[in-house]
Design a protein around this motif. Structure first.
Motif, PDB file in Angstrom:
ATOM      1  N   UNK A 169       0.830  -1.203   0.000  1.00 47.55           N
ATOM      2  CA  UNK A 169       0.000   0.000   0.000  1.00 47.55           C
ATOM      3  C   UNK A 169       0.863   1.251   0.000  1.00 47.55           C
ATOM      4  N   UNK A 170       1.905   1.256   0.813  1.00 49.54           N
ATOM      5  CA  UNK A 170       2.817   2.403   0.830  1.00 49.54           C
ATOM      6  C   UNK A 170       3.513   2.560  -0.509  1.00 49.54           C
ATOM      7  N   UNK A 171       3.980   1.439  -1.083  1.00 51.51           N
ATOM      8  CA  UNK A 171       4.687   1.495  -2.362  1.00 51.51           C
ATOM      9  C   UNK A 171       3.767   1.989  -3.476  1.00 51.51           C
ATOM     10  N   UNK A 172       2.503   1.596  -3.423  1.00 49.64           N
ATOM     11  CA  UNK A 172       1.540   1.982  -4.470  1.00 49.64           C
ATOM     12  C   UNK A 172       1.283   3.482  -4.474  1.00 49.64           C
ATOM     13  N   UNK A 173       1.445   4.129  -3.344  1.00 46.89           N
ATOM     14  CA  UNK A 173       1.209   5.570  -3.264  1.00 46.89           C
ATOM     15  C   UNK A 173       2.231   6.359  -4.060  1.00 46.89           C
ATOM     16  N   UNK A 174       3.422   5.794  -4.259  1.00 50.05           N
ATOM     17  CA  UNK A 174       4.470   6.499  -5.000  1.00 50.05           C
ATOM     18  C   UNK A 174       4.770   5.855  -6.339  1.00 50.05           C
ATOM     19  N   UNK A 175       4.218   4.670  -6.586  1.00 47.54           N
ATOM     20  CA  UNK A 175       4.511   3.943  -7.823  1.00 47.54           C
ATOM     21  C   UNK A 175       3.247   3.194  -8.249  1.00 47.54           C
ATOM     22  N   UNK A 176       2.662   3.599  -9.345  1.00 46.88           N
ATOM     23  CA  UNK A 176       1.407   2.978  -9.794  1.00 46.88           C
ATOM     24  C   UNK A 176       1.589   1.530 -10.214  1.00 46.88           C
ATOM     25  N   UNK A 177       2.806   1.149 -10.600  1.00 39.90           N
ATOM     26  CA  UNK A 177       3.051  -0.198 -11.120  1.00 39.90           C
ATOM     27  C   UNK A 177       3.335  -1.196  -9.999  1.00 39.90           C
ATOM     28  N   UNK A 178       2.444  -1.258  -9.041  1.00 34.92           N
ATOM     29  CA  UNK A 178       2.548  -2.185  -7.909  1.00 34.92           C
ATOM     30  C   UNK A 178       1.229  -2.940  -7.780  1.00 34.92           C
ATOM     31  N   UNK A 179       1.316  -4.247  -7.609  1.00 36.60           N
ATOM     32  CA  UNK A 179       0.116  -5.035  -7.351  1.00 36.60           C
ATOM     33  C   UNK A 179       0.445  -6.129  -6.335  1.00 36.60           C
ATOM     34  N   UNK A 180      -0.592  -6.750  -5.843  1.00 34.91           N
ATOM     35  CA  UNK A 180      -0.396  -7.803  -4.835  1.00 34.91           C
ATOM     36  C   UNK A 180      -1.498  -8.839  -4.992  1.00 34.91           C
TER      37      UNK A 180
END
Length: 244
Positions: A169-180
């Motif tokens: 969730x933290x990573x997604x706030x600064x990088x849109x190319x994150x999924x889980x």
């Protein structure tokens, strides 16, 4: 897992970072931990050489100096950084995917700042289980510009799945190319749905390194905002529809 049989330089490299570590230990890493990831490494190499486009990919398993993470020393992360630099020394400027399991997932995320790292796959991410604030202290800026996927079993008895969710969730706030992806009813080793996890891992790695198309669930997960894109269920039978 080594150089291409033709002697040509590879187009891309997958670095596999094993798990099976401890929070604190100066013992040598066990050979078993490296053996666990070799089947996935072989699968990635085979997959790269079959399909469109046919791509030369090399996979290497990283052997850590120590069994433990060891606090601020973060030995596996430094070993991962060394391995990326060694890839560049051997093969030149080729894109790299860091594929980490357990403590190796944490090391992969930490080492993602090297310019040649294109993507990171974090399987069953290990964070100190006694520290609920650990996800808030992990760095995420090094993930900018990388494609990142987390995979975690909902019944993980070793590392709380919620910790990987909070970090994603933290990573997604600064990088849109994150999924889980969440693997329902599976544990830390992801044995119950190992075929689906392996297929998802192959699809992600070859998609980020070799120009292959992402499967629809992966496309949807990357595009969806939190929490949906960070709690995407891994469907039973995933990968069967990708076979020709």
């Amino acid at each position: 897992m080594g150089a291409d049989p033709s002697g040509a330089a590879p187009h891309a490299v997958a670095l596999l970072l094993p798990g099976g570590g401890a929070e604190h230990s100066a013992r040598r890493r066990s050979a078993l931990a490296a053996a666990v990831v070799r089947p996935l490494a072989r699968r990635l190499v085979r997959g790269a050489h079959h399909g469109e486009p046919d791509t030369s990919l090399v996979a290497h398993v990283v052997h850590y100096r120590y069994r433990g993470w060891n606090g601020d020393s973060a030995h596996p992360a430094y070993d991962a950084e060394w391995a990326v630099a060694e890839v560049v020394r051997r093969y030149g400027d080729v894109p790299v995917c860091l594929v980490g399991i357990d403590v190796g997932a944490r090391a992969a995320l930490r080492a993602a700042g090297h310019p040649m790292v294109a993507s990171v796959l974090a399987l069953s991410l290990w964070l100190p289980g006694t520290d609920p604030d650990a996800p808030d202290r992990e760095p995420v800026r090094q993930l900018l510009g990388r494609q990142v996927m987390f995979v975690h079993g909902t019944d993980d008895e070793h590392t709380a799945p919620e910790l990987s969710y909070r970090l994603a969730e933290r990573a997604k706030k600064t990088n849109a190319d994150v999924c889980r992806f969440e693997v329902h009813t599976d544990g830390h080793r992801l044995h119950q749905h190992s075929a689906e996890v392996a297929a998802l891992a192959e699809n992600f790695v070859l998609g980020t390194l070799c120009g292959r198309d992402f499967a629809r669930p992966l496309v949807d997960a990357m595009a969806a905002p939190p929490p949906l894109g960070l709690r995407m269920p891994l469907a039973t039978g995933f990968g069967q529809s990708l076979r020709r």
